[in-house]
Write a protein that holds these residues in place. Structure first.
Motif, PDB file in Angstrom:
ATOM      1  N   LEU A   8      45.317  41.366  49.388  1.00 54.37           N
ATOM      2  CA  LEU A   8      43.900  41.677  49.209  1.00 54.37           C
ATOM      3  C   LEU A   8      43.655  42.064  47.755  1.00 54.37           C
ATOM      4  CD1 LEU A   8      43.080  43.686  52.474  1.00 54.37           C
ATOM      5  CD2 LEU A   8      42.674  41.261  51.976  1.00 54.37           C
ATOM      6  N   GLY A   9      42.604  41.503  47.175  1.00 55.39           N
ATOM      7  CA  GLY A   9      42.314  41.741  45.768  1.00 55.39           C
ATOM      8  C   GLY A   9      42.746  40.599  44.869  1.00 55.39           C
ATOM      9  N   TYR A  10      43.488  39.643  45.395  1.00 52.02           N
ATOM     10  CA  TYR A  10      43.834  38.457  44.604  1.00 52.02           C
ATOM     11  C   TYR A  10      42.557  37.677  44.295  1.00 52.02           C
ATOM     12  CZ  TYR A  10      48.943  38.711  45.239  1.00 52.02           C
ATOM     13  OH  TYR A  10      50.260  39.073  45.191  1.00 52.02           O
ATOM     14  N   ASP A  11      42.587  36.882  43.230  1.00 52.72           N
ATOM     15  CA  ASP A  11      41.419  36.070  42.889  1.00 52.72           C
ATOM     16  C   ASP A  11      41.070  35.094  44.003  1.00 52.72           C
ATOM     17  OD1 ASP A  11      41.064  37.263  40.393  1.00 52.72           O
ATOM     18  OD2 ASP A  11      42.495  35.903  39.454  1.00 52.72           O
ATOM     19  N   LEU A  12      42.088  34.595  44.694  1.00 52.88           N
ATOM     20  CA  LEU A  12      41.843  33.645  45.782  1.00 52.88           C
ATOM     21  C   LEU A  12      43.016  33.695  46.750  1.00 52.88           C
ATOM     22  CD1 LEU A  12      40.028  31.291  46.875  1.00 52.88           C
ATOM     23  CD2 LEU A  12      41.526  29.731  45.595  1.00 52.88           C
ATOM     24  N   ILE A  13      42.706  33.783  48.026  1.00 53.25           N
ATOM     25  CA  ILE A  13      43.728  33.700  49.070  1.00 53.25           C
ATOM     26  C   ILE A  13      43.549  32.374  49.797  1.00 53.25           C
ATOM     27  CG2 ILE A  13      44.553  34.657  51.257  1.00 53.25           C
ATOM     28  CD1 ILE A  13      43.834  37.412  50.290  1.00 53.25           C
TER      29      ILE A  13
END
Length: 237
Positions: A8-13
Motif C-alpha cells: 500500500l502506498g506504491y505508485d501502482l499495484i
C-alpha cells in the motif's frame, strides 16, 4: 491481503482481475490508502494462451507437486501411496507427478514434503507412475488428459486450457496453502471422486464466471500496464 498490505502506498499495484480489485477496495475502504492506484492486467503470471491440445497416446493424469504443500512428509506420503494404488488399479492411465516449480536452491535435494521425494524412495513404482521434470511442465500440461493439485497456481492454466481440473479438497482450504484462491471455482473434489480415473472426463468444468473475475477475461493486460505507466511518467515534474 498479506501480499497487498506491505505494498500500500506504491505508485501502482498490479492485480489480476475484478475479484482482486474488489478485495483491494474492501481492504483500503475508509483508510488513508483509499485512493491507492491499481490496475487489473489479467493472468500475467501464467501462460493462458494454449500451446496446443494434443493429448498423449495413453490417458495422462498430471499431478502438480508443490514442494512444501502440504508441509508434512506424512501427509504427502499418504497421498503418494494413494496415487500408487490408483496407478495399479488403472493400468490404462499414465499418472505423472509433476513438480510445479524449480527447487529453491540449485543442486538441492527434493524436500521430504514433496511427492517427488516419495517417488524417489519407491524402489519399484508402477510402470505407469512417472516423475516429470520441471522444464517439461507446460508440454506435460498440453499432453495431459486431466490435471490434479492441491493449490498450485498452474491449476488456473489447466482450467483456462480446458483440461478437466481437480483442486484436491482432501486437505481442506487453508490460507497457508493459498487455497482460498480457489473458493467458488467449482473444481474442488475429493480424490475418491476421481476413481476410477475415467470419471475425470465427466466432472463438471470450472465456473467460467469465477475464472473471468480472476483475470481470464482480460486479454490486453500489457497494454493496460503500459498506459498506466505512461500516465505516471507524464505526472512527473
Amino acid at each position: 491481503m498479506a501480499d497487498l498490505l506491505p505494498r500500500l502506498g506504491y505508485d501502482l499495484i498490479c492485480l489480476q482481475g475484478e475479484a482482486q480489485m474488489q478485495e483491494l477496495a474492501w481492504l483500503v475502504r475508509g483508510s488513508q490508502s483509499a485512493s491507492q492506484a491499481s490496475e487489473a492486467i489479467g493472468l500475467w503470471c501464467l501462460p493462458t494462451e494454449p500451446l496446443g491440445h494434443s493429448n498423449s497416446q495413453a490417458p495422462l493424469l498430471l499431478v502438480l507437486d508443490q514442494q512444501d504443500i502440504p508441509p508434512s512428509p506424512f501427509a504427502n506420503g499418504v497421498l503418494f501411496q494413494r496415487l500408487r494404488t490408483i496407478a495399479l488399479d488403472c493400468p490404462s492411465w499414465q499418472i505423472r507427478i509433476q513438480p510445479d516449480a524449480p527447487l529453491k536452491t540449485e543442486g538441492a535435494q527434493e524436500p521430504t514434503t514433496s511427492l517427488a521425494w516419495h517417488f524417489q524412495q519407491d524402489l519399484s513404482p508402477p510402470s505407469n507412475l512417472q516423475l516429470g521434470q520441471v522444464d517439461d511442465l507446460a508440454i506435460a500440461l498440453v499432453q495431459s488428459s486431466a490435471c490434479l493439485g492441491i493449490a498450485s497456481p498452474w491449476l488456473l492454466t489447466a482450467m483456462v486450457w480446458g483440461k478437466p481440473t481437480v483442486v484436491l479438497g482432501d486437505y481442506g482450504i487453508r490460507t497457508d496453502f493459498n487455497g482460498p484462491l480457489f473458493f467458488g471455482s467449482g473444481a474442488m473434489y475429493q480424490l475418491a471422486d476421481c476413481v476410477p480415473l475415467d470419471r475425470l472426463a465427466k466432472l463438471k468444468r470450472p465456473n467460467h464466471q469465477w475464472l473471468a473475475e480472476r483475470g481470464w477475461a482480460i486479454a490486453n493486460g500489457p497494454q493496460r500496464l503500459l498506459r498506466r505507466l505512461e500516465q505516471l511518467v507524464e505526472r512527473q515534474p
